[in-house]
Write a protein that holds these residues in place. Structure first.
Motif, PDB file in Angstrom:
ATOM      1  N   ARG A   1      12.547  80.540  27.592  1.00  0.00           N
ATOM      2  CA  ARG A   1      12.166  80.093  26.251  1.00  0.00           C
ATOM      3  C   ARG A   1      11.922  78.582  26.256  1.00  0.00           C
ATOM      4  NH1 ARG A   1      16.673  80.572  27.615  1.00  0.00           N
ATOM      5  NH2 ARG A   1      16.724  82.808  27.216  1.00  0.00           N
ATOM      6  N   VAL A   2      11.162  78.128  25.270  1.00  0.00           N
ATOM      7  CA  VAL A   2      11.000  76.700  25.018  1.00  0.00           C
ATOM      8  C   VAL A   2      11.191  76.488  23.524  1.00  0.00           C
ATOM      9  CG1 VAL A   2       9.469  74.712  25.097  1.00  0.00           C
ATOM     10  CG2 VAL A   2       9.375  76.414  26.936  1.00  0.00           C
ATOM     11  N   TRP A   3      12.209  75.699  23.162  1.00  0.00           N
ATOM     12  CA  TRP A   3      12.434  75.314  21.775  1.00  0.00           C
ATOM     13  C   TRP A   3      11.631  74.051  21.479  1.00  0.00           C
ATOM     14  CZ3 TRP A   3      15.620  78.367  18.796  1.00  0.00           C
ATOM     15  CH2 TRP A   3      16.607  79.123  19.424  1.00  0.00           C
ATOM     16  N   ASN A   4      11.076  73.972  20.291  1.00  0.00           N
ATOM     17  CA  ASN A   4      10.409  72.758  19.828  1.00  0.00           C
ATOM     18  C   ASN A   4      11.204  72.204  18.647  1.00  0.00           C
ATOM     19  OD1 ASN A   4       8.657  70.718  19.036  1.00  0.00           O
ATOM     20  ND2 ASN A   4       7.326  72.123  17.915  1.00  0.00           N
ATOM     21  N   PHE A   5      11.955  71.128  18.904  1.00  0.00           N
ATOM     22  CA  PHE A   5      12.764  70.485  17.866  1.00  0.00           C
ATOM     23  C   PHE A   5      12.228  69.080  17.571  1.00  0.00           C
ATOM     24  CE2 PHE A   5      16.074  73.120  20.126  1.00  0.00           C
ATOM     25  CZ  PHE A   5      16.185  74.091  19.143  1.00  0.00           C
TER      26      PHE A   5
ATOM     27  N   VAL B   1      21.689  70.873  18.268  1.00  0.00           N
ATOM     28  CA  VAL B   1      20.631  69.939  17.885  1.00  0.00           C
ATOM     29  C   VAL B   1      21.189  68.949  16.866  1.00  0.00           C
ATOM     30  CG1 VAL B   1      18.317  69.713  16.911  1.00  0.00           C
ATOM     31  CG2 VAL B   1      18.909  71.740  18.260  1.00  0.00           C
ATOM     32  N   ALA B   2      21.041  67.664  17.161  1.00  0.00           N
ATOM     33  CA  ALA B   2      21.534  66.611  16.271  1.00  0.00           C
ATOM     34  C   ALA B   2      20.400  66.111  15.387  1.00  0.00           C
ATOM     35  CB  ALA B   2      22.106  65.458  17.091  1.00  0.00           C
ATOM     36  N   PHE B   3      20.713  65.928  14.103  1.00  0.00           N
ATOM     37  CA  PHE B   3      19.737  65.439  13.124  1.00  0.00           C
ATOM     38  C   PHE B   3      20.205  64.076  12.617  1.00  0.00           C
ATOM     39  CE2 PHE B   3      19.440  69.988  13.252  1.00  0.00           C
ATOM     40  CZ  PHE B   3      18.093  70.250  13.153  1.00  0.00           C
ATOM     41  N   ASN B   4      19.566  63.037  13.106  1.00  0.00           N
ATOM     42  CA  ASN B   4      19.991  61.684  12.774  1.00  0.00           C
ATOM     43  C   ASN B   4      19.050  60.963  11.806  1.00  0.00           C
ATOM     44  OD1 ASN B   4      22.288  61.704  14.539  1.00  0.00           O
ATOM     45  ND2 ASN B   4      20.858  61.578  16.250  1.00  0.00           N
ATOM     46  N   ARG B   5      17.838  61.447  11.703  1.00  0.00           N
ATOM     47  CA  ARG B   5      16.823  60.765  10.883  1.00  0.00           C
ATOM     48  C   ARG B   5      16.505  61.622   9.653  1.00  0.00           C
ATOM     49  NH1 ARG B   5      13.392  56.586  12.258  1.00  0.00           N
ATOM     50  NH2 ARG B   5      14.119  56.724  14.418  1.00  0.00           N
ATOM     51  N   THR B   6      16.462  60.982   8.482  1.00  0.00           N
ATOM     52  CA  THR B   6      16.172  61.720   7.249  1.00  0.00           C
ATOM     53  C   THR B   6      14.748  62.276   7.276  1.00  0.00           C
ATOM     54  OG1 THR B   6      15.507  59.669   6.149  1.00  0.00           O
ATOM     55  CG2 THR B   6      17.800  60.379   5.871  1.00  0.00           C
ATOM     56  N   GLY B   7      14.547  63.380   6.556  1.00  0.00           N
ATOM     57  CA  GLY B   7      13.238  63.999   6.498  1.00  0.00           C
ATOM     58  C   GLY B   7      13.359  65.509   6.435  1.00  0.00           C
ATOM     59  N   GLU B   8      12.210  66.189   6.482  1.00  0.00           N
ATOM     60  CA  GLU B   8      12.174  67.644   6.482  1.00  0.00           C
ATOM     61  C   GLU B   8      11.545  68.125   7.786  1.00  0.00           C
ATOM     62  OE1 GLU B   8      10.215  69.019   2.969  1.00  0.00           O
ATOM     63  OE2 GLU B   8      11.902  68.479   1.663  1.00  0.00           O
ATOM     64  N   TYR B   9      12.173  69.147   8.379  1.00  0.00           N
ATOM     65  CA  TYR B   9      11.777  69.590   9.711  1.00  0.00           C
ATOM     66  C   TYR B   9      11.609  71.108   9.734  1.00  0.00           C
ATOM     67  CZ  TYR B   9      13.541  64.945  10.814  1.00  0.00           C
ATOM     68  OH  TYR B   9      13.769  63.602  10.830  1.00  0.00           O
ATOM     69  N   ILE B  10      10.562  71.571  10.447  1.00  0.00           N
ATOM     70  CA  ILE B  10      10.351  72.988  10.722  1.00  0.00           C
ATOM     71  C   ILE B  10      10.151  73.121  12.232  1.00  0.00           C
ATOM     72  CG2 ILE B  10       8.864  74.999  10.350  1.00  0.00           C
ATOM     73  CD1 ILE B  10       8.102  73.804   7.641  1.00  0.00           C
ATOM     74  N   PHE B  11      10.851  74.061  12.818  1.00  0.00           N
ATOM     75  CA  PHE B  11      10.832  74.205  14.273  1.00  0.00           C
ATOM     76  C   PHE B  11      10.243  75.551  14.676  1.00  0.00           C
ATOM     77  CE2 PHE B  11      14.863  71.522  13.822  1.00  0.00           C
ATOM     78  CZ  PHE B  11      14.143  70.340  13.892  1.00  0.00           C
ATOM     79  N   ASP B  12       9.995  75.715  15.982  1.00  0.00           N
ATOM     80  CA  ASP B  12       9.502  76.999  16.486  1.00  0.00           C
ATOM     81  C   ASP B  12      10.061  77.251  17.881  1.00  0.00           C
ATOM     82  OD1 ASP B  12       7.407  76.089  18.598  1.00  0.00           O
ATOM     83  OD2 ASP B  12       6.829  74.964  16.811  1.00  0.00           O
ATOM     84  N   ILE B  13       9.903  78.476  18.328  1.00  0.00           N
ATOM     85  CA  ILE B  13      10.369  78.882  19.652  1.00  0.00           C
ATOM     86  C   ILE B  13       9.270  79.684  20.330  1.00  0.00           C
ATOM     87  CG2 ILE B  13      11.469  80.993  18.769  1.00  0.00           C
ATOM     88  CD1 ILE B  13      13.593  80.644  20.969  1.00  0.00           C
ATOM     89  N   THR B  14       9.098  79.485  21.643  1.00  0.00           N
ATOM     90  CA  THR B  14       8.155  80.265  22.438  1.00  0.00           C
ATOM     91  C   THR B  14       8.934  81.002  23.512  1.00  0.00           C
ATOM     92  OG1 THR B  14       6.375  78.659  22.073  1.00  0.00           O
ATOM     93  CG2 THR B  14       6.119  80.190  23.918  1.00  0.00           C
ATOM     94  N   ILE B  15       8.795  82.334  23.535  1.00  0.00           N
ATOM     95  CA  ILE B  15       9.432  83.150  24.561  1.00  0.00           C
ATOM     96  C   ILE B  15       8.386  83.479  25.618  1.00  0.00           C
ATOM     97  CG2 ILE B  15      10.732  85.255  25.065  1.00  0.00           C
ATOM     98  CD1 ILE B  15      12.199  83.372  23.197  1.00  0.00           C
ATOM     99  N   ASN B  16       8.705  83.225  26.885  1.00  0.00           N
ATOM    100  CA  ASN B  16       7.802  83.491  28.004  1.00  0.00           C
ATOM    101  C   ASN B  16       8.383  84.603  28.877  1.00  0.00           C
ATOM    102  OD1 ASN B  16       5.939  81.199  27.535  1.00  0.00           O
ATOM    103  ND2 ASN B  16       7.757  79.983  27.982  1.00  0.00           N
ATOM    104  N   ARG B  17       7.553  85.581  29.209  1.00  0.00           N
ATOM    105  CA  ARG B  17       7.985  86.647  30.118  1.00  0.00           C
ATOM    106  C   ARG B  17       7.092  86.624  31.347  1.00  0.00           C
ATOM    107  NH1 ARG B  17       7.673  91.968  27.277  1.00  0.00           N
ATOM    108  NH2 ARG B  17       5.513  91.983  28.012  1.00  0.00           N
ATOM    109  N   ALA B  18       7.697  86.547  32.522  1.00  0.00           N
ATOM    110  CA  ALA B  18       6.950  86.404  33.764  1.00  0.00           C
ATOM    111  C   ALA B  18       6.216  87.693  34.115  1.00  0.00           C
ATOM    112  CB  ALA B  18       7.893  86.015  34.896  1.00  0.00           C
TER     113      ALA B  18
END
Length: 600
Positions: A237-241, A256-273
């Motif tokens: 997998r690859v997380w995008n934070f 995952v640490a959140f140090n900066r104010t704001g709004e965040y949306i993340f995603d994940i990619t699952i890879n199968r060989a």
């Protein structure tokens, strides 16, 4: 004949049995039978005897080109479908070619089957022949035995099962929880298909700056266990934070640490060989349908722990670097060196003039302040650090990225930089064991006595070794070294030799030897041991002092090596050092350290 056989990357198809073919369009063949089945994917199993892997909604083709076959039946699982003849360009939508006239049985010469069942799938071939025959995969795979036809009356019946493992499409699943995982705050399910283009329905998780959340990949659907030929996982997998820390990750569970104010949306990619010839590489990206809203922290922006000295990678004594860990991400700053004040006193009580020459955010960690000094501090110095900057909101000298001013502090003790030269390879806490009494059952040690004397007590209260690795008592890890012997010792002494030390190349210089000891609370007494450092220094008596029995205490001794320590450290248990001690005595040694000792 076959109108289409699945295109693969290998140039040669595998012949599953023997050559030649029969079809109703052909003249009658010779009077013998040879079973031959033809498929682009090879035999009944892979070379490792596992069944071939396919992805759901993929297909397989097999053609019966046997000689002497009177009839045949292909039987498939009820969840799967026979397909009509189709061209390669049509393979995107195979469901349009499902043969509605067939259920689970077909008598066609060519089998085209659509996989709709996840897991193990079986295709059975039942061929009726007029003569004896057998099925043998001729794809070079070892260890495969022929499957013979069975005589039933005047005919021969051959039954062959083709086994396939069908993997579902990748369907990522994720949970978001608080830092210790005790409270699930949100989840991405297998039946959710969120989009970054439509986030109005996304729930909001509001947290303060400095908060840590735990993201867990719970993907099971479409997940392929194990590793490939290179040892890499079949599924990763690859997380995008982006905007948080870390910004990328491949871990199954990531804090995952959140140090900066704001709004965040993340995603994940699952890879199968890719797996074999039949399961191609696949990946699936999904947006995690939550908005992480980070607001300014209500906690003060302060030190997380005491300041500490680190190696400045200069070969001279001491260091000129002090680090300060804080509880948030720092905005870049400059010109604040005068706001820091150092007090440095050497081991003799003399003040040393040292000041901060540079202060900055650490390049590798934005939650760390790096101070560079104009002179080195030694690990025998007593060092305290103070900060007295402007703490006014909006104009403070040092600020967190969420706007909080860094709080002042006074006379914080700086933890010195101390190096222990006795690494785990030396086995200083006796954690690594061997089964050999001449090693006292401890790896990298030798147990020696004067010639002709036993390793065991004589007379022996329990016939045990005088020196022995044990888990009865321990101050560090799970084991220690026990001395249990009758004093005075026969022959006058015995020794425990640490031979691995000779490989460390410990240089000449000043050191501090430390050792944890535990005197058994049964009347045992022991005054001390004699330490030898071969090749580096003369030996010295290591006085135990008067430790309270039944408790671990740390003893220490300063020592100077005039030469490199290129031979052994020897712990000698001697009658001469324990005058008047008689009878059975029991004590334990653990956590031996040899630390650099910087003297001005």
């Amino acid at each position: 004949m076959i109108k289409f056989i699945k295109k693969i990357s290998f140039p040669l198809f595998a012949l599953l049995l023997i050559v030649s073919c029969e079809n109703s369009d052909y003249l009658e063949g010779p009077e013998f039978s040879k079973a031959a089945l033809f498929s682009p994917i090879g035999g009944i199993t892979n070379e490792d005897n596992s069944s071939p892997f396919f992805q759901i909604n993929d297909f397989v083709s097999i053609s019966d080109v046997s000689i002497g076959v009177l009839s045949r039946e292909w039987t498939i699982e009820k969840e799967n479908f026979f397909l009509k003849t189709f061209q390669e360009k049509d393979t995107i939508n195979l469901e349009a070619f499902i043969d509605e006239t067939k259920t689970t049985v077909s008598t066609e010469q060519d089998l085209f089957m659509l996989f709709k069942k996840v897991g193990q799938n079986v295709v059975n071939y039942r061929g009726v022949f007029k003569d004896s025959t057998a099925f043998q995969a001729l794809d070079g795979s070892p260890g495969r035995t022929a499957i013979p036809a069975v005589k039933e009356g005047d005919i021969w019946v051959l039954s062959v099962d083709f086994n396939y493992t069908v993997i579902d499409s990748i369907k990522p699943e994720v949970t978001i929880s608080n830092a210790d995982g005790s409270n699930v705050l949100g989840a991405l399910g297998i039946n959710q298909f969120p989009s970054r283009n439509n986030t109005t329905a996304f729930p909001v998780i509001e947290i303060e700056a400095g908060t840590v959340l735990k993201f867990t990949d719970n993907t099971t659907v479409g997940f392929l266990e194990g590793t490939d030929a290179n040892g890499d996982p079949n599924t990763s997998r690859v997380w995008n934070f982006e905007g948080a820390a870390p910004e990328k990750s491949t871990e199954l569970i990531q804090d995952v640490a959140f140090n900066r104010t704001g709004e965040y949306i993340f995603d994940i990619t699952i890879n199968r060989a890719q797996r074999g010839r039949t399961l191609p590489f696949s990946k699936r990206n999904k947006v995690i349908p939550y908005i992480i809203k980070v607001v300014p922290s209500t906690q003060p922006f302060v030190l997380q722990e005491s300041p500490y000295a680190i190696d400045d990678e200069d070969n001279s004594k001491g260091t000129k670097i002090i680090n300060i860990d804080v509880n948030g991400e720092l905005e870049p700053f400059s010109g604040v060196e005068s706001k820091f004040a150092l007090s440095v006193v050497d081991r003799n009580g003399n003040p040393i003039n040292v000041s901060v020459s540079a202060a900055e955010v650490d390049l590798k960690n934005p939650s760390k302040i790096k101070l560079t000094l104009d002179a080195a501090i030694f690990n025998t110095d007593v060092v305290t650090l103070s900060y007295d900057g402007n703490t006014t909101q909006g104009s403070s000298d040092i600020t967190a990225v969420d706007g909080r001013p860094f709080a002042i502090f006074t006379n914080e003790t700086v933890t010195p930089l101390v190096t222990n030269f006795l690494t785990s390879d030396v086995n200083p806490s006796f954690e690594q064991g061997v089964v050999n009494e001449t090693n006292a059952n401890a790896a990298n040690y030798d147990f020696t006595t004067p010639s002709g004397n036993s390793f065991r007590n004589n007379p022996a209260p329990d016939n045990g070794l005088i020196l022995n690795r044990t888990d009865e008592q321990k101050s560090d890890g799970d084991f220690s070294m026990r001395f249990r012997g009758e004093m005075p010792l026969q022959g006058g002494f015995m020794s425990l030799v640490s031979s691995e030390v000779s490989n460390l190349g410990i240089p000449a210089g000043d050191y501090k030897l430390l050792m944890d000891i535990f005197i058994k609370d049964d009347g045992s007494v022991f005054n001390g041991v004699f330490m030898g450092f071969q090749g580096a220094a003369g030996g010295f008596y290591f006085d135990f002092g008067n430790p309270t029995p039944g408790t671990w205490v740390t003893i220490e001794q300063e020592i100077t090596f005039s030469n490199e320590l290129n031979r052994d450290i020897v712990i000698n248990f001697r009658n001469n050092d324990n005058s008047g001690v008689t009878g059975i005595q029991t004590f334990y040694i653990d956590n031996i350290k040899l630390e650099n000792f910087e003297i001005r």
